[in-house]
Design a protein around this motif. Structure first.
Motif, PDB file in Angstrom:
ATOM      1  N   GLU A  65      40.341  74.812  23.264  1.00  0.00           N
ATOM      2  CA  GLU A  65      41.161  74.998  24.444  1.00  0.00           C
ATOM      3  C   GLU A  65      41.853  73.689  24.795  1.00  0.00           C
ATOM      4  O   GLU A  65      41.277  72.630  24.648  1.00  0.00           O
ATOM      5  CB  GLU A  65      40.240  75.402  25.592  1.00  0.00           C
ATOM      6  CG  GLU A  65      40.745  76.643  26.213  1.00  0.00           C
ATOM      7  CD  GLU A  65      39.850  77.040  27.340  1.00  0.00           C
ATOM      8  OE1 GLU A  65      40.096  76.530  28.436  1.00  0.00           O
ATOM      9  OE2 GLU A  65      38.937  77.845  27.103  1.00  0.00           O
ATOM     10  N   LYS A  66      43.047  73.847  25.261  1.00  0.00           N
ATOM     11  CA  LYS A  66      43.819  72.663  25.667  1.00  0.00           C
ATOM     12  C   LYS A  66      43.399  72.246  27.055  1.00  0.00           C
ATOM     13  O   LYS A  66      43.161  73.084  27.925  1.00  0.00           O
ATOM     14  CB  LYS A  66      45.294  72.996  25.708  1.00  0.00           C
ATOM     15  CG  LYS A  66      45.993  72.807  24.413  1.00  0.00           C
ATOM     16  CD  LYS A  66      47.451  73.010  24.687  1.00  0.00           C
ATOM     17  CE  LYS A  66      48.303  72.578  23.583  1.00  0.00           C
ATOM     18  NZ  LYS A  66      49.681  72.818  23.819  1.00  0.00           N
ATOM     19  N   ALA A  67      43.385  70.927  27.255  1.00  0.00           N
ATOM     20  CA  ALA A  67      43.068  70.413  28.589  1.00  0.00           C
ATOM     21  C   ALA A  67      44.303  70.537  29.466  1.00  0.00           C
ATOM     22  O   ALA A  67      45.436  70.488  29.000  1.00  0.00           O
ATOM     23  CB  ALA A  67      42.642  68.966  28.508  1.00  0.00           C
ATOM     24  N   ALA A  68      44.067  70.706  30.738  1.00  0.00           N
ATOM     25  CA  ALA A  68      45.177  70.809  31.692  1.00  0.00           C
ATOM     26  C   ALA A  68      45.914  69.484  31.735  1.00  0.00           C
ATOM     27  O   ALA A  68      45.302  68.423  31.682  1.00  0.00           O
ATOM     28  CB  ALA A  68      44.661  71.157  33.070  1.00  0.00           C
ATOM     29  N   PRO A  69      47.246  69.559  31.782  1.00  0.00           N
ATOM     30  CA  PRO A  69      47.992  68.293  31.835  1.00  0.00           C
ATOM     31  C   PRO A  69      47.646  67.548  33.130  1.00  0.00           C
ATOM     32  O   PRO A  69      47.364  68.155  34.145  1.00  0.00           O
ATOM     33  CB  PRO A  69      49.446  68.736  31.820  1.00  0.00           C
ATOM     34  CG  PRO A  69      49.458  70.144  32.260  1.00  0.00           C
ATOM     35  CD  PRO A  69      48.105  70.697  31.901  1.00  0.00           C
ATOM     36  N   PRO A  70      47.643  66.246  33.037  1.00  0.00           N
ATOM     37  CA  PRO A  70      47.332  65.495  34.265  1.00  0.00           C
ATOM     38  C   PRO A  70      48.401  65.753  35.323  1.00  0.00           C
ATOM     39  O   PRO A  70      49.570  65.950  34.997  1.00  0.00           O
ATOM     40  CB  PRO A  70      47.342  64.039  33.811  1.00  0.00           C
ATOM     41  CG  PRO A  70      48.123  64.026  32.547  1.00  0.00           C
ATOM     42  CD  PRO A  70      47.990  65.386  31.952  1.00  0.00           C
ATOM     43  N   PRO A  71      47.995  65.790  36.597  1.00  0.00           N
ATOM     44  CA  PRO A  71      48.987  66.048  37.649  1.00  0.00           C
ATOM     45  C   PRO A  71      50.019  64.910  37.681  1.00  0.00           C
ATOM     46  O   PRO A  71      49.693  63.747  37.481  1.00  0.00           O
ATOM     47  CB  PRO A  71      48.169  66.094  38.928  1.00  0.00           C
ATOM     48  CG  PRO A  71      46.886  65.418  38.610  1.00  0.00           C
ATOM     49  CD  PRO A  71      46.683  65.547  37.125  1.00  0.00           C
ATOM     50  N   LYS A  72      51.268  65.288  37.934  1.00  0.00           N
ATOM     51  CA  LYS A  72      52.345  64.292  37.993  1.00  0.00           C
ATOM     52  C   LYS A  72      52.161  63.431  39.231  1.00  0.00           C
ATOM     53  O   LYS A  72      51.861  63.933  40.308  1.00  0.00           O
ATOM     54  CB  LYS A  72      53.707  65.000  38.077  1.00  0.00           C
ATOM     55  CG  LYS A  72      54.397  65.119  36.765  1.00  0.00           C
ATOM     56  CD  LYS A  72      55.795  65.642  36.975  1.00  0.00           C
ATOM     57  CE  LYS A  72      56.744  64.788  36.205  1.00  0.00           C
ATOM     58  NZ  LYS A  72      58.099  65.239  36.320  1.00  0.00           N
ATOM     59  N   GLN A  73      52.387  62.136  39.042  1.00  0.00           N
ATOM     60  CA  GLN A  73      52.279  61.232  40.173  1.00  0.00           C
ATOM     61  C   GLN A  73      53.498  61.438  41.064  1.00  0.00           C
ATOM     62  O   GLN A  73      54.628  61.526  40.590  1.00  0.00           O
ATOM     63  CB  GLN A  73      52.201  59.784  39.682  1.00  0.00           C
ATOM     64  CG  GLN A  73      51.862  58.804  40.757  1.00  0.00           C
ATOM     65  CD  GLN A  73      51.766  57.383  40.214  1.00  0.00           C
ATOM     66  OE1 GLN A  73      52.256  57.097  39.122  1.00  0.00           O
ATOM     67  NE2 GLN A  73      51.121  56.521  40.955  1.00  0.00           N
ATOM     68  N   LYS A  74      53.260  61.506  42.390  1.00  0.00           N
ATOM     69  CA  LYS A  74      54.364  61.729  43.325  1.00  0.00           C
ATOM     70  C   LYS A  74      55.269  60.500  43.334  1.00  0.00           C
ATOM     71  O   LYS A  74      54.805  59.378  43.165  1.00  0.00           O
ATOM     72  CB  LYS A  74      53.818  62.035  44.699  1.00  0.00           C
ATOM     73  CG  LYS A  74      52.995  63.307  44.665  1.00  0.00           C
ATOM     74  CD  LYS A  74      52.623  63.766  46.019  1.00  0.00           C
ATOM     75  CE  LYS A  74      51.850  65.076  45.827  1.00  0.00           C
ATOM     76  NZ  LYS A  74      51.433  65.675  47.002  1.00  0.00           N
TER      77      LYS A  74
END
Length: 179
Positions: free
Chosen positions: A1-10
């Motif tokens: 399974e692929k890991a969730a992409p890291p959240p984009k920095q605001k």
């Protein structure tokens, strides 16, 4: 399974954003201060001086040069013509001068007009101060009559009325708020 992409920095949490914002803020503040000092304040001062009033509360006239003017050069040096020169010791109140404390220095001569007729010139050597919308101007000055016919007509009118209005035209330096 692929890991969730890291959240984009605001965007506002990025260092680059704050650098650009700081530089823009400094530029805007510098431009605003320069505009205020060199454009807005002089326009306000000119507007206030155009609306200001000088009420002469007392005036003494003499035809002999006062000792206070012994060192002042204002016209020809070979003596005064009594038909075109007299000396005025005037006490004046300045009003409607604006809220700031300021000092005023006049560039001489100051032209005097009555009903659009050019009467003559006075010389205001003393620097004066204003503040809170008023001030005083006390001066001993020569009055050089430039149009004797217009001055004679004014003198007849002056003796018949309780008060009259002169228009003064000249240049002056105003120093307010250290500018």
């Amino acid at each position: 399974e692929k890991a969730a992409p890291p959240p984009k920095q605001k965007f506002y949490k990025k260092k680059k954003y704050w650098i650009i914002c700081s530089i823009t803020t400094v530029i805007v503040v510098v431009v605003a201060v320069v505009l205020a000092l060199y454009v807005i304040f002089p326009k306000i001062a000119q507007s206030l001086m155009n609306k200001s009033k000088i009420d002469v509360t007392a005036a003494g006239i003499t035809f002999t040069k006062p000792d206070a003017l012994a060192n002042q050069v204002y016209a020809k040096r070979d003596g005064d013509d009594m038909n075109s020169t007299f000396y005025m010791n005037m006490e004046s109140a300045l009003s409607d001068t604006g809220p700031f404390h300021a000092s005023i220095k006049f560039h001489n001569p100051v032209q005097i007009f009555y009903n659009e007729s050019y009467l003559g010139d006075i010389f205001l050597y003393n620097e004066t101060s204003i503040g809170g919308g008023h001030g005083t101007l006390n001066a001993i000055t020569p009055f050089l009559i430039r149009d004797q016919a217009a001055f004679a007509a004014f003198a007849k009118t002056m003796l018949a009325v309780e008060s009259f209005k002169w228009t003064l035209k000249g240049k002056l330096d105003i120093t307010a708020l250290s500018r």
